[in-house]
Design a protein around this motif. Structure first.
Motif, PDB file in Angstrom:
ATOM      1  N   THR A  26       0.832  -1.189   0.000  1.00  0.00           N
ATOM      2  CA  THR A  26       0.000   0.000   0.000  1.00  0.00           C
ATOM      3  C   THR A  26       0.876   1.251   0.000  1.00  0.00           C
ATOM      4  O   THR A  26       1.870   1.328   0.722  1.00  0.00           O
ATOM      5  CB  THR A  26      -0.915   0.008   1.240  1.00  0.00           C
ATOM      6  OG1 THR A  26      -1.697  -1.175   1.229  1.00  0.00           O
ATOM      7  CG2 THR A  26      -1.826   1.224   1.234  1.00  0.00           C
ATOM      8  N   LYS A  29      -1.631   7.867  -0.214  1.00  0.00           N
ATOM      9  CA  LYS A  29      -2.654   8.349  -1.124  1.00  0.00           C
ATOM     10  C   LYS A  29      -2.599   9.865  -1.239  1.00  0.00           C
ATOM     11  O   LYS A  29      -2.476  10.574  -0.246  1.00  0.00           O
ATOM     12  CB  LYS A  29      -4.038   7.914  -0.641  1.00  0.00           C
ATOM     13  CG  LYS A  29      -4.210   6.407  -0.544  1.00  0.00           C
ATOM     14  CD  LYS A  29      -5.591   6.062  -0.003  1.00  0.00           C
ATOM     15  CE  LYS A  29      -5.756   4.561   0.154  1.00  0.00           C
ATOM     16  NZ  LYS A  29      -7.098   4.206   0.676  1.00  0.00           N
ATOM     17  N   PRO A 261     -10.407  -4.261   1.916  1.00  0.00           N
ATOM     18  CA  PRO A 261      -9.449  -3.423   1.179  1.00  0.00           C
ATOM     19  C   PRO A 261      -7.997  -3.823   1.365  1.00  0.00           C
ATOM     20  O   PRO A 261      -7.187  -3.668   0.438  1.00  0.00           O
ATOM     21  CB  PRO A 261      -9.716  -2.019   1.737  1.00  0.00           C
ATOM     22  CG  PRO A 261     -10.390  -2.236   3.047  1.00  0.00           C
ATOM     23  CD  PRO A 261     -11.186  -3.494   2.892  1.00  0.00           C
ATOM     24  N   LEU A 265      -7.484  -4.324  -2.630  1.00  0.00           N
ATOM     25  CA  LEU A 265      -6.840  -3.205  -3.326  1.00  0.00           C
ATOM     26  C   LEU A 265      -5.483  -3.612  -3.873  1.00  0.00           C
ATOM     27  O   LEU A 265      -4.798  -2.805  -4.517  1.00  0.00           O
ATOM     28  CB  LEU A 265      -6.684  -2.004  -2.391  1.00  0.00           C
ATOM     29  CG  LEU A 265      -7.975  -1.288  -1.989  1.00  0.00           C
ATOM     30  CD1 LEU A 265      -7.665  -0.138  -1.043  1.00  0.00           C
ATOM     31  CD2 LEU A 265      -8.721  -0.776  -3.218  1.00  0.00           C
ATOM     32  N   ASP A 350      -6.908   1.653  -6.587  1.00  0.00           N
ATOM     33  CA  ASP A 350      -7.575   2.425  -5.539  1.00  0.00           C
ATOM     34  C   ASP A 350      -8.221   3.652  -6.170  1.00  0.00           C
ATOM     35  O   ASP A 350      -7.529   4.459  -6.803  1.00  0.00           O
ATOM     36  CB  ASP A 350      -6.556   2.840  -4.475  1.00  0.00           C
ATOM     37  CG  ASP A 350      -7.209   3.401  -3.217  1.00  0.00           C
ATOM     38  OD1 ASP A 350      -8.407   3.753  -3.272  1.00  0.00           O
ATOM     39  OD2 ASP A 350      -6.507   3.488  -2.196  1.00  0.00           O
ATOM     40  N   GLY A 353      -6.521   7.019  -4.650  1.00  0.00           N
ATOM     41  CA  GLY A 353      -5.091   6.828  -4.482  1.00  0.00           C
ATOM     42  C   GLY A 353      -4.293   7.991  -5.010  1.00  0.00           C
ATOM     43  O   GLY A 353      -4.647   9.155  -4.830  1.00  0.00           O
TER      44      GLY A 353
END
Length: 361
Positions: A26, A29, A261, A265, A350, A353
């Motif tokens: 991840t 964002k 998620p 994601l 995403d 994102g």
């Protein structure tokens, strides 16, 4: 037509044969103020008219990207879909490609035509089994009504797009033609809330994707239910309703991702090219697989010539870039031919994102 539908189901099954799933870490964002996409059914009259006016604006603006057959900015988006159709359907990048593609269209509405809203979606669960009565097909503010059969064409006669001459299609052809529709309520059962819930209950990306894109699922229901231009796998964005249909499909994917998620994601997989060339479109559909009893595609759709899918020499070969081997990876590049910058699958997983910035109501 029936043989094409059945072949499409076989190809979809083949495309899921290698259940490779890839994940990523991840990232931070950048999206802080997402615009909210709403159902057409909930928009005010003024909001609906603003969207229609923006689409008409794209149709009136000359194209600038030099894409094959495109006269207007609206045509340019259709040309992008034509160029990528062979690697955007029955493949694992089906969802990421169309997510970026619809985003590019939304950006053009805003930047080229001053549209201040977000891309609306068509909540087809509201109209499942009764597309012919949908408010989307109102004359104003709406997308106009059904087509009137004239030989192999079914030209729409009412609404703001009735006079538009599309220079692209059907398929890979380049020939001026009307926007066609041949609405089939019988072909829309896959848009039901029950079917959507079945797809949302899938526990991995490969099963979820197969459920949505199948001919008996939400994707096939929307295209088959509208009919005519929307049943062509290559040139279907010639009907402006295309963008609301695929925004709804993106909303379903986003809802599925939001259920888990931390996993979803980061999850992608499937083949990066269809199992065979000359794929058909999954038109029509029934609630449990196969076609409804007594369903005759010839009753509802204009004749479809599979030779339309034969790519002429002047259409560039679509390139699968960023993938090693035959499976979709997070580094797979999604080509937008200058409408917006190309992105990788990873960059559009995403909706809030680093690249995309929107939400759904």
């Amino acid at each position: 037509m029936l043989s094409q539908i059945l072949l499409g189901l076989c190809l979809l099954g083949d495309s899921l044969a290698a259940p490779l799933v890839e994940t990523r870490q991840t990232t931070t964002k950048k999206c802080v103020s997402p615009r909210v996409r709403k159902s057409w059914h909930t928009l005010s009259t003024a909001e609906r008219q603003a969207y229609i006016d923006a689409e008409l604006c794209l149709m009136s603006k000359p194209g600038t990207l030099g894409l094959r057959g495109a006269r207007s900015k609206f045509d340019e988006f259709q040309a992008v879909h034509v160029s990528q159709a062979e690697i955007a359907h029955f493949v694992g990048q089906f969802f990421p490609f169309h997510r970026l593609y619809v985003w590019a269209h939304e950006e053009a509405l805003r930047k080229e035509c001053g549209y201040t809203g977000a891309q609306p979606y068509w909540d087809e669960t509201v109209d499942a089994g009764a597309f012919s009565k949908s408010i989307l097909f109102s004359e104003t503010p709406g997308f106009g009504g059904n087509g009137v059969r004239n030989g192999s064409l079914a030209c729409i006669q009412t609404g703001p797009f009735a006079s538009y001459k599309n220079p692209i299609g059907p398929g890979y052809k380049l020939a001026d033609h009307c926007i066609g529709r041949w609405i089939s309520d019988m072909a829309t059962s896959g848009a039901s809330q029950a079917t959507v819930n079945t797809c949302l209950a899938k526990t991995n990306y490969l099963d979820f994707w197969a459920c949505v894109e199948s001919s008996t699922g939400p994707h096939g229901a929307g295209h088959g239910g509208v009919g005519a231009d929307m049943t062509n796998p290559v040139s279907s964005p010639g009907d402006p309703i295309f963008y609301l249909h695929h925004t709804w499909l993106d909303r379903i994917w986003a809802k599925w991702q939001a259920q888990s998620p931390e996993v979803r994601l980061k999850e992608i997989g499937g083949n990066n090219k269809p199992a065979a060339a000359g794929f058909p479109f999954p038109g029509g559909g029934g609630p449990a697989g196969g076609l409804p009893p007594g369903f005759d595609p010839g009753m509802f759709f204009p004749p479809f010539d599979p030779r339309d899918l034969a790519r002429p020499d002047d259409v560039p070969e679509p390139l699968v870039m960023g993938d090693v081997g035959t499976n979709v990876t997070l580094t797979h590049k999604l080509q937008m031919y200058g409408t917006v910058p190309d992105q990788t699958v990873d960059e559009v997983m995403d909706i809030q994102g680093d690249v995309l910035c929107y939400d759904y109501d």
